[in-house]
Design a protein around this motif. Structure first.
Motif, PDB file in Angstrom:
ATOM      1  N   HIS A  42      15.838  39.955  14.274  1.00 26.80           N
ATOM      2  CA  HIS A  42      16.296  39.889  15.331  1.00 26.80           C
ATOM      3  C   HIS A  42      16.105  41.023  16.388  1.00 26.80           C
ATOM      4  CE1 HIS A  42      19.578  42.727  14.017  1.00 26.80           C
ATOM      5  NE2 HIS A  42      19.125  41.986  12.823  1.00 26.80           N
ATOM      6  N   ASP A  43      15.546  42.187  15.906  1.00 31.08           N
ATOM      7  CA  ASP A  43      14.986  43.199  16.752  1.00 31.08           C
ATOM      8  C   ASP A  43      13.909  43.884  16.202  1.00 31.08           C
ATOM      9  OD1 ASP A  43      16.445  44.482  14.660  1.00 31.08           O
ATOM     10  OD2 ASP A  43      17.458  45.648  15.927  1.00 31.08           O
ATOM     11  N   ASP A  45      11.277  47.161  16.229  1.00 31.66           N
ATOM     12  CA  ASP A  45      11.007  48.667  16.644  1.00 31.66           C
ATOM     13  C   ASP A  45       9.533  48.920  16.712  1.00 31.66           C
ATOM     14  OD1 ASP A  45      14.071  49.339  16.785  1.00 31.66           O
ATOM     15  OD2 ASP A  45      14.112  48.667  14.841  1.00 31.66           O
TER      16      ASP A  45
HETATM   17 MG    MG Z   1      16.881  46.278  13.201  1.00 30.08          MG
END
Ligand code: MG
Ligand code: ATP
Length: 394
Positions: A42-43, A45
């Motif tokens: 979901h994210d 980096d």
């Molecule tokens: Mg994360």
């Protein structure tokens, strides 16, 4: 296990853009781990040797958010999703168990990976270089192990949230915690008190939404008692553990299941920093937990009383009621539809009708409510004539 990391085109574009400008850039942490496990991420980096102002320059003209800039993080919104781009850094000298006294940028990817919490979260990936894995995260992914990067006591001492993260990842991924790391968790549970409620709540939510939370809640009960001291009073803990694993994956419902045998006030939930919706849902579940919950009319009444809290209530009752047939209750709930009257607004009479009959003030709402109950119990049909007939009889 997968050994290939597939990144979305947008992420590859950001990496490429940094590379073209002469900087190193890698996907790192959770998104690499999840790609290898073929779990949805979901994210994303990215980590880079570019300094924050250099990252800025590279992405000039794009949608940039600067909230984390003093920690070296620049967020670029691409294709609608935020991607955090963080300068390689090391963290040094923690004195309060939660914040590094200073963040130092470094030119070394290895140092940046070394500051990360667990080996499975310390891998980086570049489409040309492949997976960069100094701390043997791949091995641990394969063996399904949560292992601290370097000495767990030291790492937990730097940031006590890692204690809870270890347990959360174990639950979420179905991994076991490596022995020394597990011992450090147990030895250092009390340090969690230094961590802000917001950070704890975010981890607690992920933990409770795991497939089988009991697999960690049970062995790490002492950690849970730092977060929710009232759990010490649960005299039927084993039963709570069985219930939580058979409960559907809904946060408020599972929180209510976890605390079903102990006191829990609005203030406790406030302190825990759950959202107002979760707080109200848990409180509503507790308020109505002893309602009859068997027949179609029982379920209609519960829907009326619980309103938006009903889906969690249903999950709670299915998990907690000793003799409930969850499948039947779920089916019955799903079956209650447009033809069922479960709201005052659906009633064939309204306040004006009662006013016309000479009712006043609170009498009106009380009577409407009584009529609604009669309709929900199939004791009268929902027509104006039938309902007015009942009123007149009284
Ligand atoms: Mg994360
Ligand atoms: P999630 O799936 O919940 O997002 P995640 O591993 O991506 O899990 P994040 O909180 O998004 O977790 O953090 C991204 C990465 O940053 C982690 O994978 C880890 O490398 C590092 N990280 C996050 N929190 C910590 C921490 N408290 N201590 C050390 N490293 C951390």
């Amino acid at each position: 296990m997968n050994t290939i990391v597939t990144l979305p085109a947008e992420i590859l574009r950001l990496i490429g853009k940094l590379n073209e400008a002469g900087y190193e850039a890698y996907a790192v942490g959770g998104c690499v781990r999840d790609a290898l496990l073929m779990r949805p991420t979901h994210d994303y980096d990215l980590t880079t040797d570019a300094l924050p102002e250099e990252i800025h320059r590279v992405f000039q003209g794009e949608h940039i958010i600067d909230t984390g800039i003093k920690h070296g993080t620049v967020t670029v919104i691409t294709g609608g999703t935020p991607v955090e781009i963080t300068t390689y850094r090391t963290e040094s000298a923690y004195h309060d168990h939660r914040h590094p006294d200073r963040v130092s940028f470094t030119r070394s990817l290895k140092e940046d990976c070394a500051r990360r919490d667990f080996t499975i979260n310390a891998m980086a990936y570049h489409p040309d270089a492949g997976i960069v894995d100094w701390f043997h995260g791949m091995n641990d992914l394969q063996a399904k192990v949560i292992r601290s990067v370097n000495d767990p006591k030291e790492r937990f001492n730097e940031d006590a949230l890692r204690i809870l993260r270890a347990v959360r990842f174990a639950a979420q991924l179905g991994f076991r915690i490596e022995e020394k790391t597990a011992q450090a968790v147990l030895d250092m549970t009390q340090d969690l008190q230094y961590i802000s409620a917001e950070r704890i709540e975010a981890e607690l939510q992920k933990l409770l939404l795991a497939d089988s939370p009991a697999s960690v809640l049970d062995p790490y009960r002492s950690l849970m008692e730092v977060i929710l001291p009232q759990l010490k009073d649960d005299a039927a803990w084993d039963e709570t553990m069985r219930r939580i694993d058979r409960s559907g994956r809904q946060y408020a419902a599972r929180l209510a299941v976890l605390c079903a045998n102990v006191t829990l006030t609005a203030a406790d939930l406030q302190k825990l920093k759950v959202t107002n919706t979760v707080r109200d849902t848990v409180l509503a579940i507790r308020q109505y937990r002893d309602l009859p919950f068997e027949t179609r009319s029982d379920l209609r009444k519960a829907m009326y009383l619980l309103d938006r809290a009903y889906p969690d209530y249903l999950v709670y009752r299915c998990a907690v009621d000793k003799y409930s047939d969850a499948e039947r209750l779920e089916e019955l709930s799903g079956d209650i539809g447009r033809d069922d009257v479960i709201r005052l607004a659906q009633l064939a009479v309204n306040g004006q009708d009662l006013l016309d009959l000479g009712y006043q003030g609170k009498e009106i709402s009380d009577t409407l409510q009584k009529l609604l109950y009669l309709v929900m119990e199939d004791k009268v049909s929902n027509t104006k004539d039938a309902l007015i007939g009942i009123i007149k009889k009284r």
